[in-house]
Design an enzyme around this catalytic site. Structure first.
Site, PDB file in Angstrom:
ATOM      1  N   ASP A  23       8.494   0.552  -0.151  1.00  0.00           N
ATOM      2  CA  ASP A  23       9.008  -0.743   0.299  1.00  0.00           C
ATOM      3  C   ASP A  23      10.530  -0.645   0.408  1.00  0.00           C
ATOM      4  O   ASP A  23      11.209  -0.316  -0.572  1.00  0.00           O
ATOM      5  CB  ASP A  23       8.609  -1.827  -0.713  1.00  0.00           C
ATOM      6  CG  ASP A  23       8.896  -3.226  -0.212  1.00  0.00           C
ATOM      7  OD1 ASP A  23       8.923  -3.433   1.010  1.00  0.00           O
ATOM      8  OD2 ASP A  23       9.103  -4.122  -1.054  1.00  0.00           O
ATOM      9  N   ASP A 138       8.891  -2.965   7.191  1.00  0.00           N
ATOM     10  CA  ASP A 138       9.640  -2.433   6.051  1.00  0.00           C
ATOM     11  C   ASP A 138       8.773  -1.906   4.923  1.00  0.00           C
ATOM     12  O   ASP A 138       9.272  -1.650   3.825  1.00  0.00           O
ATOM     13  CB  ASP A 138      10.593  -3.496   5.501  1.00  0.00           C
ATOM     14  CG  ASP A 138       9.868  -4.720   4.969  1.00  0.00           C
ATOM     15  OD1 ASP A 138       8.646  -4.854   5.212  1.00  0.00           O
ATOM     16  OD2 ASP A 138      10.523  -5.559   4.314  1.00  0.00           O
ATOM     17  N   GLU A 139       7.462  -1.716   5.145  1.00  0.00           N
ATOM     18  CA  GLU A 139       6.624  -1.184   4.069  1.00  0.00           C
ATOM     19  C   GLU A 139       5.491  -0.340   4.632  1.00  0.00           C
ATOM     20  O   GLU A 139       4.979  -0.596   5.718  1.00  0.00           O
ATOM     21  CB  GLU A 139       6.069  -2.304   3.186  1.00  0.00           C
ATOM     22  CG  GLU A 139       5.171  -3.272   3.903  1.00  0.00           C
ATOM     23  CD  GLU A 139       4.491  -4.250   2.950  1.00  0.00           C
ATOM     24  OE1 GLU A 139       4.028  -3.822   1.874  1.00  0.00           O
ATOM     25  OE2 GLU A 139       4.430  -5.450   3.284  1.00  0.00           O
TER      26      GLU A 139
END
Length: 411
Positions: A23, A138-139
């Site tokens: 993350d 974003d992960e």
């Protein structure tokens, strides 16, 4: 002549399963700090409109907008950790945030730039761990089980090999982007999702089943991905607030209160059980773009602005289709009115398309079936029933007119 009796082959232990959740740390805000390094260490909020662009000054510095000067109904997309320490968080209204942190710097969102950095960090990671499940900008999840060295013990540490792999992932992300990330490594996706948040920012958390009572059970039940606000509230009313208390609950009791499927899942999740694989590809069901206005817009008085925004949304959806290699067969529009009431309208196209003008035409037809008698806060365009370019190669859209009146009074 004698024959030696062959020995039974020794049991070969199965490799331990290592799943990572990576993350990025305060991703949007961190990307902006690369562009504006003078803001490092300051409370910064991302969520302003384009009018909040920094203004260059004669002395070479930049003047930044602050929350104190904000007026409107926008919401925070993300915030730096110093801003979060003041009680500001994503999803909070900017006006409410201004009361908590009036001096916080306000920056507009720049999704094109964020998508660029997203591609960079994912490319860096798959060079080390190619089995990746993309979960958003974003992960990601990564299966580290077969990554070379992950199963090795190092200096007596049975997790030394996978720990080194985790550090390599973090280093690769930083070298590719200049940004930090936090990584959780456990036997499954459920636990790894929790662990990537335990030591933020720039953390690396390894957890095995024996560690669950000490590190997982004291956490709030809401930290389990899949226990939302309503379930958390119901659990609290029943006296269950932590994951440990949930783990102590009888399966039959959970089934009684939450039903057979969800109750059984709650019981398994609280004990850290999850056998979902890392999925390397998932077909999207739809693509959409929407925008929330800084102020409510009137369909008549602001028809020119609304028409431009509407056309831009259609163009963005078309660009997304082209970039991802899809066409769509159903176009839908979404309206949120000043009273927060939401209306959607959709139409089916004769042929699947990715053409911006075709999408604009049919989205306009859908829009004309929706009430346009009150002010609007949000406008969105979505395309469904996606097919790949290969499957749609023979389905070319018929020629259509490229303009159609949308809002009242538009010629």
């Amino acid at each position: 002549m004698t024959h030696a009796t062959p020995e039974a082959p020794a049991d070969i232990p199965s490799p331990r399963r290592f799943i990572a959740h990576l993350d990025m740390d305060a991703f949007y805000a961190s990307v902006e700090l690369l562009r504006y390094p003078e803001l490092r260490g300051l409370p910064v909020v991302i969520g302003g409109g384009r009018r909040h662009q920094p203004e260059p000054q004669p002395d070479g510095t930049r003047r930044f907008a602050t929350l104190r000067d904000y007026a409107g109904r926008g919401v925070i997309t993300t915030a730096t950790y110093p801003a979060r320490a003041l009680g500001v968080h994503s999803g909070m209204g900017l006006m409410k945030a201004a009361a908590l942190a009036p001096e916080a710097v306000l920056l507009p969102v720049d999704f094109d730039r964020y998508r660029h950095f997203s591609r960079l960090f994912k490319q860096a990671v798959v060079a080390i761990a190619p089995v990746m499940e993309d979960r958003g900008i974003d992960e990601i999840y990564l299966d580290l089980t077969e990554v070379p060295g992950a199963q090795d013990a190092v200096d007596g540490d049975p997790l030394g090999g996978v720990r080194a792999v985790g550090q390599r992932l973090k280093q690769a992300v930083h070298e590719a982007t200049g940004l930090t990330c936090s990584v959780g490594v456990t036997p499954n996706k459920l636990l790894s999702k929790i662990c990537s948040d335990l030591d933020k920012p720039d953390g690396l958390t390894l957890l095995m089943p024996d560690d669950i009572p000490a590190r997982i059970w004291p956490l709030p039940a809401s930290r389990i991905n899949g226990i939302g606000p309503k379930a958390s509230e119901k659990l609290a009313r029943l006296g269950v607030r932590t994951i440990g208390e949930l783990a102590a609950a009888e399966l039959a009791w959970l089934v009684e209160h939450f039903g057979a499927t969800y109750g059984a899942w709650l019981h398994a999740a609280a004990h850290g059980q999850d056998d979902r694989p890392v999925v390397t590809w998932r077909e999207p069901k739809s693509l959409s773009r929407e925008t929330t206005f800084e102020r409510d817009l009137d369909p008549r008085q602001d028809k020119a602005t609304l028409t431009l925004l509407f056309t831009r949304l259609c163009e963005q959806v078309a660009a997304d289709l082209e970039r991802k290699g899809y066409r769509g067969r159903t176009v839908a529009v979404k309206l949120r009115y000043a009273d927060f009431h939401i209306v959607t309208r959709s139409v089916s196209l004769p042929e699947p398309t990715r053409d911006a003008q075709v999408i604009r035409l049919w989205a306009g037809r859908a829009l004309k079936t929706a009430p346009l008698d009150q002010r609007l806060r949000l406008l969105g365009v979505r395309i469904d029933r996606l097919v790949t370019e290969a499957d749609a190669a023979a389905a070319e859209a018929a020629p259509v007119p490229t303009s159609l009146p949308l809002f009242p009074g538009e010629p």
